[in-house]
Design a protein around this motif. Sequence first.
Motif, PDB file in Angstrom:
ATOM      1  N   LYS A 123      43.110  51.043  21.295  1.00 47.54           N
ATOM      2  CA  LYS A 123      44.303  51.735  20.801  1.00 47.54           C
ATOM      3  C   LYS A 123      45.582  51.047  21.268  1.00 47.54           C
ATOM      4  O   LYS A 123      46.567  50.970  20.521  1.00 47.54           O
ATOM      5  CB  LYS A 123      44.289  53.200  21.246  1.00 47.54           C
ATOM      6  N   ASP A 124      45.573  50.550  22.499  1.00 44.91           N
ATOM      7  CA  ASP A 124      46.744  49.837  23.010  1.00 44.91           C
ATOM      8  C   ASP A 124      46.861  48.451  22.396  1.00 44.91           C
ATOM      9  O   ASP A 124      47.963  47.967  22.113  1.00 44.91           O
ATOM     10  CB  ASP A 124      46.682  49.742  24.536  1.00 44.91           C
ATOM     11  N   GLU A 126      45.950  47.592  19.430  1.00 44.50           N
ATOM     12  CA  GLU A 126      46.461  47.747  18.075  1.00 44.50           C
ATOM     13  C   GLU A 126      47.977  47.891  18.084  1.00 44.50           C
ATOM     14  O   GLU A 126      48.684  47.324  17.243  1.00 44.50           O
ATOM     15  CB  GLU A 126      45.832  48.965  17.410  1.00 44.50           C
ATOM     16  N   GLN A 127      48.493  48.619  19.062  1.00 50.23           N
ATOM     17  CA  GLN A 127      49.938  48.834  19.135  1.00 50.23           C
ATOM     18  C   GLN A 127      50.678  47.579  19.585  1.00 50.23           C
ATOM     19  O   GLN A 127      51.757  47.256  19.069  1.00 50.23           O
ATOM     20  CB  GLN A 127      50.241  49.985  20.095  1.00 50.23           C
ATOM     21  N   ILE A 128      50.102  46.850  20.546  1.00 47.13           N
ATOM     22  CA  ILE A 128      50.805  45.711  21.146  1.00 47.13           C
ATOM     23  C   ILE A 128      50.674  44.444  20.305  1.00 47.13           C
ATOM     24  O   ILE A 128      51.653  43.716  20.099  1.00 47.13           O
ATOM     25  CB  ILE A 128      50.282  45.469  22.586  1.00 47.13           C
ATOM     26  N   CYS A 129      49.462  44.176  19.806  1.00 49.64           N
ATOM     27  CA  CYS A 129      49.281  42.906  19.086  1.00 49.64           C
ATOM     28  C   CYS A 129      48.583  43.052  17.743  1.00 49.64           C
ATOM     29  O   CYS A 129      48.242  42.043  17.118  1.00 49.64           O
ATOM     30  CB  CYS A 129      48.544  41.887  19.968  1.00 49.64           C
ATOM     31  N   GLY A 130      48.369  44.283  17.308  1.00 49.59           N
ATOM     32  CA  GLY A 130      47.836  44.490  15.973  1.00 49.59           C
ATOM     33  C   GLY A 130      46.360  44.252  15.822  1.00 49.59           C
ATOM     34  O   GLY A 130      45.860  44.139  14.702  1.00 49.59           O
ATOM     35  N   LYS A 132      42.774  45.962  16.605  1.00 46.33           N
ATOM     36  CA  LYS A 132      42.153  47.210  17.048  1.00 46.33           C
ATOM     37  C   LYS A 132      40.775  46.948  17.644  1.00 46.33           C
ATOM     38  O   LYS A 132      39.736  47.304  17.093  1.00 46.33           O
ATOM     39  CB  LYS A 132      42.052  48.199  15.891  1.00 46.33           C
ATOM     40  N   TRP A 137      44.724  40.602  26.157  1.00 52.39           N
ATOM     41  CA  TRP A 137      45.886  40.053  25.462  1.00 52.39           C
ATOM     42  C   TRP A 137      46.505  38.985  26.341  1.00 52.39           C
ATOM     43  O   TRP A 137      46.799  39.202  27.525  1.00 52.39           O
ATOM     44  CB  TRP A 137      46.881  41.170  25.169  1.00 52.39           C
TER      45      TRP A 137
END
Length: 408
Positions: A123-124, A126-130, A132, A137
């Motif tokens: 979930k994180d 997906e938000q930070i680097c798209g 899922k 990262w």
Amino acid sequence: MIKPQHHAVVVIGAGIAGTAIANALLEQGQAVCVVDAAAGPATVCSSHAHAIAHPHIGRGSPRLLRLTRIAFLLAEAQWGASWNQHGIFQPSKKDKSFDRVEVAAYLQALELDESIAIALEAKDAEQICGIKQNGVWLPRGASMSLSGASKKLLEAQSGLSTCWDQEITKLEQSNGHWLLLNKENHAVLCADKVVIAAGAHTKSLIDSLKVRLPLRPVRGQLSIFSVAENSSWAQELPSVGISGDGYCLPAQVLDDGRCTWMVGSSYDEGEDDLLPRQSSDQFNREQARSLLNFAQGNLADLQSHGSFVGIRCVAGDRLPIIGPLSQRPGIFIASAFGSRGVLWSALSAKLITAQVLDDAALLARLGLTADLLAALDPARFLAGAAPSALGALASNSKPIFPSGPRAK
């Protein structure tokens, strides 16, 4: 017969490794001659314009992990304007459980702070680097043009000379110097010290010295796919790099709405065929689906748009060979870079320079302990190195640096 011109240092090979080493020696005030079989720099694997760079955080010996961290920081500082920092995501294995706290502690143990590597749940991520997926990262992960960097490093400067269109096939010692001979067995150059940074050609040059190193060619094909705007893939294509079983670069949107996307690479050990293969493209389609965790993706939607094919070489233990050839004083090797040419070139530039100049202070500044130097030294394959010790160093590195574009 014309007497060959004498040089203090000759570097064989004008790819990213040879040009980086030559430039580092020039920065230390040394006169250097670079010789290559081509008409200019970066014509073989280093013609590749999209090599990726990030520290290794997966399987491997502690020495490999420490080496890639040092090499990554050196590469980041070395390449400057050539460094395209878009970030790289490394997904966790699909069949493995993921504990973010445990992975974060592992990264910290590798001395990788959160400016370099961050453990993320899906979930994180997906938000930070798209992406899922669970994984790591690498915000400072990058790609760069080996061709552009190599040419810049060989821009005209004091102390640099070049010798193009000269394929060196043999090295011979004569009166305390090294003669570099061509295929007609004519001495082209004479040198006090020779650095061999000739990629897959390194093996034959070392063989001419009656020394055997376990170098093998590996063919790699990187596929360039075209994706239609209305394809289901269009919504899945990444805006960052992904590195797992294979790798991909951020997708590029064209004026007509289509995207181009680079994915690679095939891995054909022991092969040196530069012709593109449809089977390699199909292999990369499968890798693309795995990288994005997009099992429902129609592989036929990934249309072939071009490819890069190149030959890298690897050593028996999959670690690079960087250092002096102790059995042949005055000969230095920078080879077997596998899939990490960007990193190992930056490291070899500093290390070979310190060794050629016999400069302990330069060497100390690299932070390479005795065990790390031993892991790189050509001598590990000579003088009866223990097979068990070599096996413990294995890096599982797969070459992914193709050579030149064949766009349709």
